[in-house]
Design an enzyme around this catalytic site. Structure first.
Site, PDB file in Angstrom:
ATOM      1  N   GLY A  13     -17.118  22.566  16.596  1.00  0.00           N
ATOM      2  CA  GLY A  13     -17.175  23.643  15.595  1.00  0.00           C
ATOM      3  C   GLY A  13     -17.540  24.962  16.231  1.00  0.00           C
ATOM      4  O   GLY A  13     -18.273  25.006  17.221  1.00  0.00           O
ATOM      5  N   THR A 142     -24.165  24.970  19.886  1.00  0.00           N
ATOM      6  CA  THR A 142     -24.181  24.360  18.556  1.00  0.00           C
ATOM      7  C   THR A 142     -25.176  25.070  17.661  1.00  0.00           C
ATOM      8  O   THR A 142     -26.296  25.363  18.080  1.00  0.00           O
ATOM      9  CB  THR A 142     -24.526  22.853  18.585  1.00  0.00           C
ATOM     10  OG1 THR A 142     -24.787  22.419  17.245  1.00  0.00           O
ATOM     11  CG2 THR A 142     -25.748  22.539  19.423  1.00  0.00           C
ATOM     12  N   ILE A 143     -24.757  25.349  16.444  1.00  0.00           N
ATOM     13  CA  ILE A 143     -25.695  25.933  15.474  1.00  0.00           C
ATOM     14  C   ILE A 143     -26.750  24.898  15.085  1.00  0.00           C
ATOM     15  O   ILE A 143     -27.803  25.249  14.587  1.00  0.00           O
ATOM     16  CB  ILE A 143     -24.981  26.434  14.196  1.00  0.00           C
ATOM     17  CG1 ILE A 143     -24.282  25.290  13.446  1.00  0.00           C
ATOM     18  CG2 ILE A 143     -23.992  27.546  14.524  1.00  0.00           C
ATOM     19  CD1 ILE A 143     -23.887  25.655  12.017  1.00  0.00           C
ATOM     20  N   ASP A 144     -26.450  23.617  15.301  1.00  0.00           N
ATOM     21  CA  ASP A 144     -27.371  22.549  14.878  1.00  0.00           C
ATOM     22  C   ASP A 144     -28.616  22.451  15.750  1.00  0.00           C
ATOM     23  O   ASP A 144     -29.603  21.840  15.347  1.00  0.00           O
ATOM     24  CB  ASP A 144     -26.649  21.201  14.893  1.00  0.00           C
ATOM     25  CG  ASP A 144     -25.569  21.125  13.835  1.00  0.00           C
ATOM     26  OD1 ASP A 144     -25.738  21.778  12.783  1.00  0.00           O
ATOM     27  OD2 ASP A 144     -24.556  20.433  14.051  1.00  0.00           O
ATOM     28  N   MET A 188     -26.310  23.798   6.429  1.00  0.00           N
ATOM     29  CA  MET A 188     -25.699  22.822   7.327  1.00  0.00           C
ATOM     30  C   MET A 188     -26.743  22.047   8.130  1.00  0.00           C
ATOM     31  O   MET A 188     -27.809  22.577   8.452  1.00  0.00           O
ATOM     32  CB  MET A 188     -24.730  23.513   8.284  1.00  0.00           C
ATOM     33  CG  MET A 188     -23.397  23.872   7.640  1.00  0.00           C
ATOM     34  SD  MET A 188     -22.314  24.712   8.823  1.00  0.00           S
ATOM     35  CE  MET A 188     -20.768  24.744   7.906  1.00  0.00           C
ATOM     36  N   GLU A 245     -27.900  19.623   4.214  1.00  0.00           N
ATOM     37  CA  GLU A 245     -26.833  18.830   3.591  1.00  0.00           C
ATOM     38  C   GLU A 245     -27.071  17.335   3.777  1.00  0.00           C
ATOM     39  O   GLU A 245     -26.611  16.526   2.989  1.00  0.00           O
ATOM     40  CB  GLU A 245     -25.468  19.211   4.172  1.00  0.00           C
ATOM     41  CG  GLU A 245     -25.381  19.072   5.683  1.00  0.00           C
ATOM     42  CD  GLU A 245     -24.010  19.421   6.269  1.00  0.00           C
ATOM     43  OE1 GLU A 245     -22.998  19.320   5.575  1.00  0.00           O
ATOM     44  OE2 GLU A 245     -23.977  19.812   7.455  1.00  0.00           O
ATOM     45  N   GLN A 300     -22.298  30.325   7.865  1.00  0.00           N
ATOM     46  CA  GLN A 300     -23.429  30.044   8.759  1.00  0.00           C
ATOM     47  C   GLN A 300     -22.999  29.995  10.217  1.00  0.00           C
ATOM     48  O   GLN A 300     -23.765  30.348  11.104  1.00  0.00           O
ATOM     49  CB  GLN A 300     -24.051  28.679   8.415  1.00  0.00           C
ATOM     50  CG  GLN A 300     -24.767  28.633   7.107  1.00  0.00           C
ATOM     51  CD  GLN A 300     -25.003  27.197   6.659  1.00  0.00           C
ATOM     52  OE1 GLN A 300     -25.986  26.586   7.016  1.00  0.00           O
ATOM     53  NE2 GLN A 300     -24.080  26.655   5.886  1.00  0.00           N
ATOM     54  N   ARG A 301     -21.798  29.503  10.449  1.00  0.00           N
ATOM     55  CA  ARG A 301     -21.379  29.345  11.840  1.00  0.00           C
ATOM     56  C   ARG A 301     -20.368  30.394  12.276  1.00  0.00           C
ATOM     57  O   ARG A 301     -20.122  30.550  13.460  1.00  0.00           O
ATOM     58  CB  ARG A 301     -20.814  27.952  12.081  1.00  0.00           C
ATOM     59  CG  ARG A 301     -19.482  27.690  11.394  1.00  0.00           C
ATOM     60  CD  ARG A 301     -18.944  26.306  11.719  1.00  0.00           C
ATOM     61  NE  ARG A 301     -17.637  26.140  11.113  1.00  0.00           N
ATOM     62  CZ  ARG A 301     -17.171  24.994  10.623  1.00  0.00           C
ATOM     63  NH1 ARG A 301     -17.923  23.930  10.648  1.00  0.00           N
ATOM     64  NH2 ARG A 301     -15.970  24.935  10.104  1.00  0.00           N
TER      65      ARG A 301
END
Lengths: 410, 410
Positions: A13, A142-144, A188, A245, A300-301
């Protein structure tokens, strides 16, 4: 020494700064013309490379046009979600390395998250097995923020800044009326709650919204949640709740699945609404108050409107560092971030390298002791960790149409 | 001449620049100390005023702190959705005017949309009937851009800029993969499609996304829509479709109602998903392609990240102009915008006044000839109209936490 070529790809992503990492790799590559002849980009990752779609940065983004990468979201090179076979005996590996030889590739860079590091791991192991001298390096993205063995990942800071500022604005929007209301903000993060935790940065004063924050690292109890909302009304008639989420109950059932188990559309297909929509309905039904939900969704991303200058700069630095490491002979490594905290509490970041094999199959979640005992908030430790990562505004160049001027692949 | 006091209120949904209008009123009021003694704000509109919640700007926002209003979204004074009774014989009117007398109010300003202009209309008619000399002026505000007798409304330009830039980013996000996909973007606008139409500004080149745009001004035919999506795949494998929340079929049934007629949550309550979620399911079911939906939600009206400098400046100007008009004896009017186009095509805006009674019960929709014959796009006329309104970036001041520093009511 004969020159070789560098190739770089993007995978997974997109984020606000994945192209800043790309800029970091390409711009550092350009600084070593004595070793590097061509700088190639795989279009749509390793999958596109196998299909033969490759570009040359010298013609694709000549001169100063390369700079625009730093303020363009998404993945300039395109992305893929292609997993290389587990068995290194698979014929795809000799096919890939044959292509590398044909293109005289000496250095291979892959920008991505967990799955991309899996690709880096497999390619570097195959190279070692077969005696290939191609240097293979992973650039984290990664945004995560869920990669292990790195303080944080490029992409997280900008996404966290987007979440924090958007939640602050949603709070202001909710506050205009004096009637009780609940706003559920769905953020997310399926397994790791880093980005949802960043909503805590939105608070302007003690007791400010978001009053409740739920991460997937803990168990979500619907009855405890409803009680917590009711209690929150004592502080503010407009309650903002931020949820990942991926929040789930004690049995591991995702809260969003509660909805899809009942809702079907006119075609008999399950409706896949998120947990935010479910909790909105739960609050309205059970507490009888005005409720709404906001899914922050792909912005968000992919939004650069809140790009963190720190995040952007670190992504470029990581790109630079990876190329320097590869030129020094490193391979099978991912560029990682080490945090350095000054005696005055000041933040700085140093790049390092980690064995990509220990990274690709792990997932870093928010530490349990950074979450409050009742699972409805994060602690000061998290705020201290995240605050430096969202600092600084990046000016986004505008086109003649008055809108952000991004760079596109021809 | 004895001094009188000025009072101003905000009503209806917030926008990025409703506080810029407020700044315009208050700052102009401060420039006339020979006529105006105190500048008051109604907290939560006319409803709050009736309940006695009033603040004095001299103490609430002294000195330069007033400037922060221009970059703070939401409604600083709070809002309400209170409709004054139709009959001017209702006892609420003498109650209100008694309060005005007690507070020595000479000038009354109300910032809002249709419903707020209804309040201005009723108060000014009651004043005329009873011989009150209070000057009552409406300041336009709505992201919906649906007020008649004005070229456009403050709030629309910033919301349009948010929509256009966000759709451009979503397009970039969708383009990273090479597999067929459809993204439905649901945009605010129940009856008027101005804001959805603004998504056309996102296009960077001919044939760029959004490839399909549907407004509530036309009838939405699901079968024609599916055919149009299939045809769009000829241009781009990733198709972005922008729809107004208020799109409806030939019978006038909202598309979003198709969903709620079948989906129920675990409590037996109807699930109120939007038309975007419905169309996402429709596309996935019928065309068998990857589909997702994005509801832009409240950020359209409360985000300052994409505030249009033109919009902000015009909101301030309208606030200034309204006060000047009231001091000149005008009443029962709304400040309106007249567009002036130079011989070189340059845009400029001039304030004027319109009878509020002809505004409050009308709704301006997108002209039929600004929509293509098949109802799936807008014409160049719309683009020429909207483009000047989204120009210019506003620098949002940051706090020590690195996030936008908004001003809050104590």
């Amino acid at each position: 020494m004969s020159k070789k070529n560098l190739i770089v790809g993007q995978s997974g992503g997109p984020t606000a700064v994945i192209n800043s990492s790309l800029y970091g790799v390409v711009s550092e590559g350009l600084r070593h013309p004595e070793q590097i002849q061509h700088i190639y980009g795989m279009v749509n990752g390793i999958e596109g490379f196998l299909a033969g779609t490759v570009l040359d940065f010298a013609t694709a983004l000549p001169g100063s046009s390369l700079e625009k990468l730093k303020t363009t979201p998404g993945a300039y090179l395109g992305s893929c979600r292609y997993k290389l076979p587990e068995s290194l005996e698979d014929p795809v590996y000799p096919r890939l390395f044959q292509k590398f030889r044909e293109m005289n590739i000496g250095w291979f860079f892959y920008i991505g998250g967990n799955d991309s590091m899996d690709t880096v791991s497999k390619l570097s192991r195959y190279a070692a097995q077969t005696g290939s001298d191609i240097r293979i390096i992973g650039e984290p993205k990664t945004i995560d923020n869920d990669l292990v063995h790195t303080d944080h990942t490029p992409g997280f800071g900008s996404a966290a800044r987007y979440v924090a500022s958007t939640v602050r604005e949603i709070t202001i929007d909710a506050n205009v009326y004096e009637k009780k209301s609940v706003t559920i903000v769905e953020i997310m993060g399926r397994h790791a709650g880093w980005l949802t935790a960043a909503s805590a940065l939105a608070r302007k004063y003690k007791g400010d919204n978001p009053l409740l924050i739920y991460l997937p690292e803990t168990t979500f109890d619907q009855e405890a949640f409803l009680k917590a909302v009711e209690k929150s009304f004592e502080k503010n008639c407009n309650v903002i709740v931020c949820v990942s989420e991926g929040i789930h109950d004690a049995e591991g059932t995702f809260i969003c699945e509660y909805d899809s188990s009942v809702g079907t559309d006119t075609f008999g297909h399950k409706m896949l609404a998120g947990c935010g929509k479910y909790l909105e309905n739960l609050v309205r039904s059970r507490l009888g108050v005005k409720a709404r939900s906001v899914e922050l969704n792909v912005s968000q991303r992919c939004s650069v409107s809140m790009m963190s200058a720190t995040d952007q700069m670190e992504a470029v630095t990581a790109g630079n560092f990876g190329v320097q490491a590869a030129l020094n002979g490193e391979t099978g490594k991912m560029v990682s971030f080490l945090r350095e905290t000054g005696t005055d509490g000041s933040y700085s970041m140093k790049c390092s390298l980690e064995d990509v094999n220990v990274i690709c199959n792990e997932e870093k979640t928010v530490p349990a002791d950074w979450i409050t005992a009742d699972g409805s908030d994060v602690t000061q430790d998290f705020l201290d960790y995240a605050a430096p990562l969202i600092q600084g505004t990046v000016e986004i160049p505008l086109g003649t149409d008055g809108l952000p001027d991004f760079v596109y692949r021809k």
